[in-house]
Design a protein around this motif. Structure first.
Motif, PDB file in Angstrom:
ATOM      1  N   ILE A  63       0.861  -1.200   0.000  1.00 19.01           N
ATOM      2  CA  ILE A  63       0.000   0.000   0.000  1.00 19.01           C
ATOM      3  C   ILE A  63       0.884   1.233   0.000  1.00 19.01           C
ATOM      4  O   ILE A  63       0.670   2.185  -0.755  1.00 19.01           O
ATOM      5  CB  ILE A  63      -0.916   0.014   1.237  1.00 19.01           C
ATOM      6  N   HIS A  64       1.917   1.209   0.842  1.00 17.33           N
ATOM      7  CA  HIS A  64       2.838   2.338   0.979  1.00 17.33           C
ATOM      8  C   HIS A  64       3.558   2.638  -0.327  1.00 17.33           C
ATOM      9  O   HIS A  64       3.645   3.786  -0.758  1.00 17.33           O
ATOM     10  CB  HIS A  64       3.876   2.023   2.061  1.00 17.33           C
ATOM     11  N   ASP A  65       4.129   1.592  -0.945  1.00 12.07           N
ATOM     12  CA  ASP A  65       4.972   1.856  -2.122  1.00 12.07           C
ATOM     13  C   ASP A  65       4.211   1.818  -3.445  1.00 12.07           C
ATOM     14  O   ASP A  65       4.782   2.010  -4.511  1.00 12.07           O
ATOM     15  CB  ASP A  65       6.159   0.887  -2.179  1.00 12.07           C
ATOM     16  N   ASN A 103      12.506  -0.066  13.759  1.00  9.45           N
ATOM     17  CA  ASN A 103      11.368  -0.750  14.389  1.00  9.45           C
ATOM     18  C   ASN A 103      10.275   0.237  14.795  1.00  9.45           C
ATOM     19  O   ASN A 103       9.580   0.057  15.795  1.00  9.45           O
ATOM     20  CB  ASN A 103      11.827  -1.561  15.606  1.00  9.45           C
ATOM     21  N   THR A 104      10.144   1.295  14.003  1.00  3.08           N
ATOM     22  CA  THR A 104       9.115   2.316  14.229  1.00  3.08           C
ATOM     23  C   THR A 104       8.311   2.482  12.953  1.00  3.08           C
ATOM     24  O   THR A 104       8.845   2.858  11.907  1.00  3.08           O
ATOM     25  CB  THR A 104       9.771   3.666  14.597  1.00  3.08           C
ATOM     26  N   TYR A 105       7.020   2.183  13.035  1.00  3.97           N
ATOM     27  CA  TYR A 105       6.201   2.155  11.832  1.00  3.97           C
ATOM     28  C   TYR A 105       5.119   3.218  11.878  1.00  3.97           C
ATOM     29  O   TYR A 105       4.530   3.479  12.924  1.00  3.97           O
ATOM     30  CB  TYR A 105       5.563   0.774  11.669  1.00  3.97           C
ATOM     31  N   SER A 106       4.868   3.824  10.710  1.00  6.06           N
ATOM     32  CA  SER A 106       3.807   4.822  10.599  1.00  6.06           C
ATOM     33  C   SER A 106       2.489   4.129  10.282  1.00  6.06           C
ATOM     34  O   SER A 106       2.451   3.000   9.780  1.00  6.06           O
ATOM     35  CB  SER A 106       4.150   5.828   9.490  1.00  6.06           C
ATOM     36  N   ASN A 107       1.385   4.807  10.594  1.00  5.75           N
ATOM     37  CA  ASN A 107       0.066   4.254  10.315  1.00  5.75           C
ATOM     38  C   ASN A 107      -0.162   4.159   8.806  1.00  5.75           C
ATOM     39  O   ASN A 107       0.380   4.940   8.021  1.00  5.75           O
ATOM     40  CB  ASN A 107      -1.024   5.105  10.965  1.00  5.75           C
ATOM     41  N   LEU A 108      -0.971   3.211   8.421  1.00  4.52           N
ATOM     42  CA  LEU A 108      -1.196   2.898   7.024  1.00  4.52           C
ATOM     43  C   LEU A 108      -2.706   2.788   6.795  1.00  4.52           C
ATOM     44  O   LEU A 108      -3.412   2.180   7.606  1.00  4.52           O
ATOM     45  CB  LEU A 108      -0.515   1.563   6.712  1.00  4.52           C
ATOM     46  N   THR A 109      -3.194   3.388   5.709  1.00  3.05           N
ATOM     47  CA  THR A 109      -4.636   3.353   5.428  1.00  3.05           C
ATOM     48  C   THR A 109      -4.944   2.418   4.281  1.00  3.05           C
ATOM     49  O   THR A 109      -4.353   2.518   3.202  1.00  3.05           O
ATOM     50  CB  THR A 109      -5.143   4.768   5.079  1.00  3.05           C
ATOM     51  N   LEU A 110      -5.878   1.507   4.523  1.00  2.00           N
ATOM     52  CA  LEU A 110      -6.394   0.631   3.478  1.00  2.00           C
ATOM     53  C   LEU A 110      -7.784   1.128   3.108  1.00  2.00           C
ATOM     54  O   LEU A 110      -8.703   1.102   3.928  1.00  2.00           O
ATOM     55  CB  LEU A 110      -6.473  -0.818   3.982  1.00  2.00           C
ATOM     56  N   THR A 111      -7.932   1.601   1.883  1.00  2.00           N
ATOM     57  CA  THR A 111      -9.241   2.088   1.446  1.00  2.00           C
ATOM     58  C   THR A 111     -10.090   0.925   0.934  1.00  2.00           C
ATOM     59  O   THR A 111      -9.581  -0.172   0.653  1.00  2.00           O
ATOM     60  CB  THR A 111      -9.089   3.122   0.329  1.00  2.00           C
TER      61      THR A 111
END
Length: 593
Positions: free
Chosen positions: A89-91, A196-204
């Motif tokens: 999703i990110h890339d 080991n620090t992850y940002s929030n990710l949105t799945l539409t």
């Protein structure tokens, strides 16, 4: 001496006319053949150290037979399955799952499960919106993003007009722009992974549609892992976002199985907030209740807890989970990575000690599961050669196949029902398909496995001479042999045929003579070797001397065997992997499904 050797290899009894002196000479050899065997799939027996009889020279010829009467294990038809990481999703690669080429490659590995999960599972939020252009960001100048997003929207509109499977033929320039975007995002993803620090990710909703379309068109069954780190003040699971996703997918009648979380034993290192095994067990019971309230998913399968490597604290976590929710899940899952990708080198993939590390983990998991829920199926999810995304020219090379094929053989022989490969396509180097949508060596290995290997596992019996071990030294097997009934889906072979697959880690060729029920049968050879000057580092492979490549975006190549005449000795080249179909054995274990 030659006469003795001929009788030993043929398995024929000495004729009554044998002189007593000949019988006396044959006795030590016959006793050796009767008592010596290498490990078989039926158990974990180690090769017994055998003294060489006086006057008998060592030989490389090995006698091989298979028990054809009954299988020792029966695994799932979906044994070799696939994983996609939410990082797509990110890339941006999720938008390209409708590519005809990707769907063709995935179809080649069906039937299988497609698990959508990974490190970012527990940072994933579902948002019920349809317009991707308004909800996605990324690196790059404004004009680049605008044009790129417009292309994606136009592609989505074209896909919406299709009925049934939605397949796209993306222009080369569009794929090139995506690769540029993915290369920039790769640096961001690596930084998150190492810190080991992850940002929030949105799945539409649109993205979920694309994910399901890919699975459905490819003949894969989707398993979706929900975010388990959404917590209430009392540390119980907050299911509100999951409920929104469940309701949407139910409204679309999507056939999905479910999980909750990914490597929950590591939550403290991710967020500073821990969840113990018994609490996660309660969360799974809550999820099961939620599924039962939704008609579409009232009988959906639920898998978990997908723990990490079973060290002492992880075993305690699993025990806590099994006490509470052992009966709630349909299979118990864990994951395993062999090597720290930051320090891996090609020789790591040839170490038998490394290949054997998985066996101890299997025993630990089985012990806990059989204590609380005897007979419960066990899956290895999220398996890969290396952690940390892998290493270029190593974990995506021919050399990595030794670990992958041995993993398949070892897990099947010990009764693990499903193994989920991380990953089909992602930003690292553990994948089966690269970002040019070209299949890598492990893809071709997986394709051969799917075409030739059936779910029934057979016990093998191997006899031969082995060097005398030094004091304190463990002899590990550099020649690994596994046997299954040939896949019923392969119509080139009649039922009752047997497939052997062999890993030769020796730097010399090995000779195998088929004996017993396999003697004097026609054999089809599928020898997989690196192609080109890069050797074990190669990302290209050849089958029986012919390079493997897709014919076109919609067609995989024919996997042509090399027929060997009946009774011919199998010659296994050094540092290779190979499959051998023994035709017309009429094995009782393999006649019926």
């Amino acid at each position: 001496t030659e006469l003795i050797r001929g009788f030993l290899l043929s398995g024929m009894p000495c004729p009554s006319s044998c002189p007593p002196g000949l019988l006396a000479l044959m006795a030590p050899g016959l006793a050796l053949m009767a008592t010596f065997s290498l490990p078989s799939q039926a158990g974990d027996r180690r090769a017994l150290p055998v003294e060489k009889p006086p006057g008998v020279k060592g030989r490389t010829l090995i006698l091989l037979d298979v028990n054809t009467k009954s299988p020792v294990r029966i695994i799932s038809e979906n044994f070799l399955s696939l994983q996609l990481d939410p990082s797509i999703i990110h890339d941006g690669w999720l938008d390209f799952l409708s590519s005809r080429r990707l769907v063709t490659l995935a179809r080649g590995l069906a039937p299988a499960f497609l698990r959508f999960a990974g490190k970012r599972t527990d940072f994933l939020q579902f948002h019920n919106v349809k317009n991707p252009a308004k909800s996605r960001g990324g690196p790059g100048p404004d004009y680049y993003l605008k044009n790129y997003e417009d292309d994606i929207v136009r592609s989505d509109i074209a896909l919406d007009k299709q009925k049934g499977c939605k397949i796209a033929q993306h222009p080369d320039i569009m794929l090139e722009l995506q690769r540029e975007k993915a290369a920039q995002m790769h640096l961001v993803l690596l930084k998150e992974q190492f810190s080991n620090t992850y940002s929030n990710l949105t799945l539409t909703a649109r993205s979920l549609d694309k994910l399901y379309n890919f699975a459905d068109c490819s003949g894969l069954h989707l398993i979706f892992a929900l975010n388990a780190l959404r917590r209430n003040p009392n540390n119980s699971w907050n299911s509100s976002n999951a409920l929104s996703l469940l309701k949407y997918s139910a409204s679309k009648k999507y056939n999905i199985s479910w999980e909750l979380g990914n490597e929950p034993n590591n939550y403290r290192t991710l967020t500073g907030r821990s969840v113990n095994g018994s609490q996660l067990g309660k969360d799974y019971i809550q999820l099961r209740s939620l599924l039962q309230l939704i008609r579409t998913y009232s009988r959906a399968h639920l898998y978990g807890p997908n723990i990490g490597r079973p060290r002492k604290n992880v075993i305690a976590f699993l025990e806590g989970f099994m006490k509470v929710a052992g009966d709630t899940v349909d299979a118990v899952t864990w994951q395993h990575y062999y090597i720290d990708g930051r320090v891996a080198k090609v020789t790591d993939f040839l170490k038998t000690r490394l290949l054997d590390t998985l066996s101890d983990q299997i025993k630990k998991i089985q012990k806990v599961v059989n204590t609380y829920t005897p007979g419960k199926k066990i899956w290895l999810e999220g398996v890969g050669t290396t952690s940390s995304g892998g290493m270029n020219n190593l974990s995506d090379s021919y050399a990595a196949g030794f670990l992958w094929l041995n993993t398949l053989g070892l897990l099947a022989s010990q009764g693990i029902d499903v193994v989920v490969r991380h990953s089909f396509l992602d930003h690292g180097h553990n994948h089966l398909v690269d970002q040019n949508f070209n299949p890598l060596p492990d893809y071709w290995l997986s394709l051969l496995y799917k075409r030739l290997i059936g779910p029934k596992v057979l016990a093998i019996h191997v006899a031969g001479l082995q060097r005398k071990p030094r004091p304190g030294r463990v002899i590990r097997d550099k020649l690994r042999i596994y046997a299954h009934c040939t896949s019923y889906h392969n119509h080139n072979y009649v039922r009752g045929s047997i497939t052997l697959y062999i890993i030769n880690l020796h730097r010399s060729r090995k000779k195998i003579k088929l004996a017993g029920t396999l003697r004097d049968k026609i054999v089809h050879q599928y020898l997989l070797q690196p192609y080109g000057k890069d050797g074990l580092h190669s990302k290209l492979v050849q089958l029986n001397g012919q390079p493997l490549a897709m014919v076109d975006d919609g067609t995989l190549p024919e996997l042509k065997p090399r027929p060997l005449r009946a009774g011919r000795t199998l010659v296994i080249p050094p540092l290779t992997m190979s499959f051998y179909v023994v035709k017309n054995v009429n094995a009782l274990a393999c006649r019926y499904r």
